[in-house]
Design a protein around this motif. Structure first.
Motif, PDB file in Angstrom:
ATOM      1  N   HIS A 256       0.856  -1.189   0.000  1.00 20.90           N
ATOM      2  CA  HIS A 256       0.000   0.000   0.000  1.00 20.90           C
ATOM      3  C   HIS A 256       0.889   1.234   0.000  1.00 20.90           C
ATOM      4  CE1 HIS A 256      -3.073   2.910   1.031  1.00 20.90           C
ATOM      5  NE2 HIS A 256      -3.995   1.966   0.949  1.00 20.90           N
ATOM      6  N   GLY A 257       0.502   2.220  -0.791  1.00 23.95           N
ATOM      7  CA  GLY A 257       1.308   3.429  -0.895  1.00 23.95           C
ATOM      8  C   GLY A 257       1.222   4.335   0.313  1.00 23.95           C
ATOM      9  N   GLY A 258       0.231   4.092   1.191  1.00 24.34           N
ATOM     10  CA  GLY A 258       0.121   4.861   2.417  1.00 24.34           C
ATOM     11  C   GLY A 258      -1.030   5.838   2.435  1.00 24.34           C
ATOM     12  N   GLY A 259      -1.597   6.171   1.285  1.00 21.96           N
ATOM     13  CA  GLY A 259      -2.688   7.134   1.238  1.00 21.96           C
ATOM     14  C   GLY A 259      -4.033   6.490   1.536  1.00 21.96           C
ATOM     15  N   ALA A 260      -4.827   7.163   2.380  1.00 19.83           N
ATOM     16  CA  ALA A 260      -6.165   6.678   2.705  1.00 19.83           C
ATOM     17  C   ALA A 260      -7.146   7.072   1.612  1.00 19.83           C
ATOM     18  CB  ALA A 260      -6.599   7.239   4.047  1.00 19.83           C
ATOM     19  N   PHE A 261      -8.365   6.528   1.705  1.00 20.10           N
ATOM     20  CA  PHE A 261      -9.384   6.743   0.682  1.00 20.10           C
ATOM     21  C   PHE A 261     -10.512   7.655   1.151  1.00 20.10           C
ATOM     22  CE2 PHE A 261      -8.446   2.148  -0.898  1.00 20.10           C
ATOM     23  CZ  PHE A 261      -7.292   2.587  -1.523  1.00 20.10           C
ATOM     24  N   SER A 262     -11.127   7.346   2.260  1.00 18.53           N
ATOM     25  CA  SER A 262     -12.411   7.943   2.633  1.00 18.53           C
ATOM     26  C   SER A 262     -12.318   9.455   2.808  1.00 18.53           C
ATOM     27  CB  SER A 262     -12.951   7.303   3.910  1.00 18.53           C
ATOM     28  OG  SER A 262     -13.350   5.971   3.655  1.00 18.53           O
TER      29      SER A 262
END
Length: 380
Positions: A256-262
């Motif tokens: 995972h690149g580390g960035g969240a989605f919501s």
């Protein structure tokens, strides 16, 4: 060679998921009124309060507090005697406008003018392990967590409360999922319920969701392993938007690149490029070009075209990985504006992703395999 892989899920009442759902509910409400809105809303939950924070630039009048209370009520935190309840919790609003320094890089008409909302790398993944082309451990963990919440909502097990976690360990023989080795389930419950009753009910619930041929007399079950779980949700633990990024994606099977989605609109490639990468991977597996694939794309802030595209098929590709990467660049437009149009990401469709995973749900646009047939022309 035997090996084991574990993934976890959480229910909608988990404090981090309370925050994710509030963030995406706010995003959806804004997009209903302004599809071109810029939104990056985060939420923090702690004890008896919610804090809303982040940036919004939109032609939309939205009641943030009402949305947050509505989500908390829908989840099931409705007990007036509880510290955390939809009608009594304190809500602090610290949402403000988007930085013009970011806006100048993402506002545009042409695809080449709509740059990525931030730098970073995003990953996609698909495999032939399940019908929805997701890894088995995260699929089963989500299914058990969803069934746990359903049993509470429908009153099938009346003592259940909103918070809960699941975890599934799959034993592999090479790349083949051979059996379920361990299942962990922790559920919030009403005061005074004997743990023996909880263990019996939860064991039945687990068995209803896992194929019987994957279980044997060596399968281990850990149900509320610390004993009582009466205090849950934000009263028991703080929550943050975006703190369950592995639960949200592939259960750890893929980086995972580390960035969240919501809470993020689709100009934020943390979200939209991760969705596009899943779409590409799923179509490549559905086309028979490989049976497992990991795709990484990376961006520079304000720049439309990705700075790199990387493919790994783990030796399952019928074409060389470099050839598949070339096919991806030829067949799929990875500029943020094109991703938004391809997947229809200006629509208010995001709340449904905020719990039980962003991938593997059949009705989501990035889960469609409509490009698979066209990709088969590349098969040798």
């Amino acid at each position: 060679m035997k090996k084991f892989f574990t993934s976890e899920s959480v229910t909608e009442g988990h404090p981090d998921k309370v925050c994710d759902q509030i963030s995406d509910a706010i995003l959806d409400e804004i997009l209903k009124k302004d599809p071109d809105a810029r939104c990056a809303v985060e939420c923090c939950a702690a004890f008896d309060r919610i804090m809303l924070m982040g940036e919004v630039t939109a032609n939309a009048d939205v009641d943030y507090e009402a949305i947050a209370r509505g989500i908390i009520k829908k989840i099931g935190y409705t007990d007036p005697e509880s510290t955390f309840s939809y009608d009594t919790c304190k809500i602090i609003n610290a949402i403000h406008g988007q930085s013009p320094d970011i806006a100048q890089g993402v506002n545009g008409v042409d695809y080449d003018d709509i740059g990525a909302g931030d730098q970073g790398m995003m990953f996609g993944y698909a495999c032939s392990e399940t019908e929805n082309l997701m890894p088995l451990p995260i699929t089963l963990a989500h299914e058990i967590a969803h069934r746990l919440a359903s049993a509470r909502r429908h009153g099938d097990i009346p003592y259940l409360r909103p918070d809960g976690k699941t975890q599934v360990t799959v034993e592999y023989d090479g790349k083949r999922a051979a059996r379920i080795d361990t299942v962990v389930l922790s559920t919030q419950h009403a005061e005074g319920i004997p743990q023996e009753r909880i263990h019996e009910d939860m064991k039945k619930l687990i068995l209803s969701e896992i194929p019987s041929n994957m279980l044997d007399d060596r399968t281990k079950y850990f149900i509320n392993p610390t004993g009582n779980f009466v205090i849950g949700g934000p009263e028991g633990d703080s929550g943050l938007t975006g703190r369950k990024i592995i639960v949200d994606t592939y259960g750890g099977r893929c980086p995972h690149g580390g960035g969240a989605f919501s809470g993020k609109d689709a100009t934020k490639v943390d979200r939209s490029a991760a969705y596009m990468a899943r779409y590409i991977c799923k179509n490549l597996v559905a086309a028979g070009i490989c049976t497992e694939i990991e795709l990484q794309v990376a961006y520079a802030i304000g720049v439309a075209r990705p700075v790199s595209v990387y493919v790994d098929t783990f030796g399952t590709g019928r074409l060389h990985d470099d050839t598949i990467a070339d096919i991806i660049c030829r067949e799929f437009d990875l500029r943020p504006g094109a991703i938004i149009d391809t997947l229809g990401l200006k629509r208010p469709i995001f709340l449904q992703t905020a719990v039980y995973g962003h991938f593997g749900k059949p009705d989501l646009p990035w889960e469609q395999t409509d490009r698979a047939e066209g990709l088969r022309k590349y098969l040798p």
